[in-house]
Motif scaffolding. Structure first.
Motif, short mmCIF file in Angstrom:
data_model
loop_
_atom_site.label_atom_id
_atom_site.label_comp_id
_atom_site.label_asym_id
_atom_site.label_seq_id
_atom_site.Cartn_x
_atom_site.Cartn_y
_atom_site.Cartn_z
N GLY A 1 -9.03 9.28 11.19
CA GLY A 1 -8.31 8.55 12.21
C GLY A 1 -8.25 7.06 11.93
N PHE A 2 -7.32 6.41 12.61
CA PHE A 2 -7.15 4.96 12.53
C PHE A 2 -7.01 4.45 13.96
CE2 PHE A 2 -5.71 6.78 8.59
CZ PHE A 2 -6.21 5.93 7.62
N GLU A 3 -7.92 3.56 14.36
CA GLU A 3 -7.98 3.06 15.72
C GLU A 3 -7.12 1.80 15.86
OE1 GLU A 3 -9.49 2.77 19.74
OE2 GLU A 3 -9.42 4.38 18.25
N ALA A 4 -6.18 1.83 16.82
CA ALA A 4 -5.39 0.64 17.10
C ALA A 4 -6.31 -0.44 17.66
CB ALA A 4 -4.28 0.96 18.08
N GLN A 5 -6.21 -1.64 17.14
CA GLN A 5 -7.06 -2.72 17.60
C GLN A 5 -6.88 -2.97 19.09
OE1 GLN A 5 -6.65 -6.27 15.27
NE2 GLN A 5 -7.50 -5.36 13.43
N GLY A 6 -8.02 -3.19 19.77
CA GLY A 6 -7.98 -3.49 21.19
C GLY A 6 -7.72 -2.31 22.08
N THR A 7 -7.96 -1.07 21.58
CA THR A 7 -7.69 0.12 22.39
C THR A 7 -8.93 1.00 22.53
OG1 THR A 7 -6.91 1.43 20.49
CG2 THR A 7 -5.27 0.12 21.70
N SER A 8 -10.12 0.41 22.45
CA SER A 8 -11.34 1.18 22.70
C SER A 8 -11.50 1.38 24.20
CB SER A 8 -12.55 0.44 22.14
OG SER A 8 -12.45 0.29 20.74
N PRO A 9 -12.28 2.38 24.62
CA PRO A 9 -12.53 2.56 26.05
C PRO A 9 -13.01 1.25 26.70
CG PRO A 9 -13.36 4.44 24.84
CD PRO A 9 -12.91 3.45 23.81
#
Length: 431
Positions: A132-140
């Protein structure tokens, strides 16, 4: 000259100005009422259409994601965890004996140097069933401001880890997560592997299963049994389904350690298609009534042709404001086979302590611990409605999705959150 009777004169006089004005006012009131009814009906129709469309699109998107995620790591008789497990804790990468990628040279295969498959070869890293690749600023607990109008494609550094070039070229939009899934097709058929020379081979599937190689082919295939799996690119496929393979183009090696298992006439290996797919949110192809283009969920599929591999993308559903993903990880340490007990949930950026888009074997072991994926979709209606915007801010897997600064923008789009958890059936039971 004839004189009219007074009563007849009064009857022929017609409407007075005051009577005409009163009639016009009454007519205008009735017309305004009719317009209000029509306007309310139109708003209700737009709202009900938006609700129905978002529900339909959400079901379709979730169904596609579920089907592919459930297949992640499928490598025939056993999964990628078993093929890639070291023989003992602390042993070298060379002890990982179950997976042969013909896209590597013999030296790279002997050392299990899967990191050599980078750049344009990134889709060929079949040692990782999911990444996976996490979009910056989209953590819980983070807050994301949704784009108004047509979204704009982002750059590779707006995700953690940074996107490989092959994925960045797909032009995803920031604010949504991305997932890469690799697996072998559900359908397989026994096949005969023959060496026509030291560098050329043929794979002949049983007659009843030639559709494995000829139907919806990616150009990438695998031969697998319960001991090992070998994945390669085809040079050509005949009308009868016979696959011709050589050590050219994408293939850098061939039967290196495969012969002892695959050339048996009694227990034939099974032929599968090899699949690499990417899910991401990008700019849709359609155009809304207001002239803007909606954000859409896309699925890109790796296709091997002319000695190269590239992603071919297709738009699945429009009106996907955001895709958020969380990964459930097994309790066991990477040096031991997972037990199927999910004890922690991580974003893509937290699966590895030092995220990278081209993980080492030790880092890839962390991704092989992933056994569940939580999917969150924020769906919106395609066109704007005259209905009043809902006051509640959508929360998507813990991420607050606001419209404009302080959630103050009313854009007329109906929105709804859809969340589900997908179990990777090839991961939880150590098969």
């Amino acid at each position: 000259m004839k004189t009219l009777h007074p009563s007849i004169a009064r009857k022929a006089a017609g409407l007075s100005l005051i009577e005409l004005m009163i009639a016009m006012v009454i007519g205008l009131i009735l017309l305004m009422g009719l317009v209000q009814v029509m306007s309310a009906s139109r708003a209700a129709y737009q709202l009900s259409t938006g609700v129905a469309r978002t529900q339909e699109n959400a079901r379709f998107a979730v169904d596609f994601l579920q089907r592919d995620l459930r297949m992640a790591g499928h490598m025939g008789c056993v999964n990628d965890q078993s093929h890639m497990a070291p023989e003992s804790p602390g042993s070298t990468d060379a002890s990982r004996q179950g997976m042969n990628l013909w896209f590597l040279t013999k030296a790279q295969r002997d050392a299990r140097t899967f990191t050599a498959l980078s750049g344009t070869s990134y889709p060929l890293r079949f040692d990782m069933g999911v990444q996976g690749f996490e979009a910056q600023g989209t953590s819980p607990q983070d807050t994301v401001t949704l784009t108004d109008g047509t979204p704009v494609a982002g750059n590779a550094n707006q995700w953690v880890p940074a996107l490989p070039t092959a994925i960045a070229d797909l032009k995803p939009v920031p604010g949504s997560d991305i997932v890469v899934i690799r697996f072998l097709s559900r359908d397989g058929v026994p096949a005969t592997l023959a060496s026509t020379s030291a560098t050329n081979y043929t794979v002949t599937p049983e007659a009843y299963g030639t559709s494995v190689s000829t139907t919806d082919s990616t150009g990438l295939f695998a031969l697998a049994d319960c001991q090992q799996v070998s994945i390669f690119a085809a040079d050509a496929i005949s009308a009868a389904g016979v696959i011709t393979v050589s050590n050219t183009g994408l293939n850098k090696s061939g039967l290196v350690g495969d012969e002892w298992s695959f050339e048996s006439t009694q227990n034939k290996p099974v032929l599968y298609r090899a699949e690499t797919v990417v899910y991401f949110v990008g700019v849709g192809e359609g155009t809304n009534v207001d002239g803007t283009k909606p954000p859409s969920l896309w699925r890109a599929r790796a296709i091997a042709t002319a000695g190269a591999v590239k992603f071919e993308k297709e738009e699945l559903v429009e009106g996907v404001d955001s895709l958020q993903l969380l990964y459930g990880m097994d309790e066991n340490l990477p040096v031991a086979l997972p037990r199927g007990n999910i004890e922690r949930v991580r974003t893509a950026a937290a699966v590895n302590t030092a995220p990278t888009n081209n993980p080492t074997n030790a880092q890839a072991d962390e991704w092989r611990r992933v056994g569940t994926v939580q999917i969150g979709l924020l769906m919106r209606s395609s066109d704007r409605s005259a209905s009043e915007q809902a006051a509640v801010t959508p929360i998507l897997l813990g991420v607050k999705m606001q419209r404009g600064a302080n959630d103050s923008r009313s854009d007329g789009h109906y929105r709804s959150v859809y969340e589900t958890t997908v179990v990777m059936r090839n991961r939880l039971f150590g098969n």
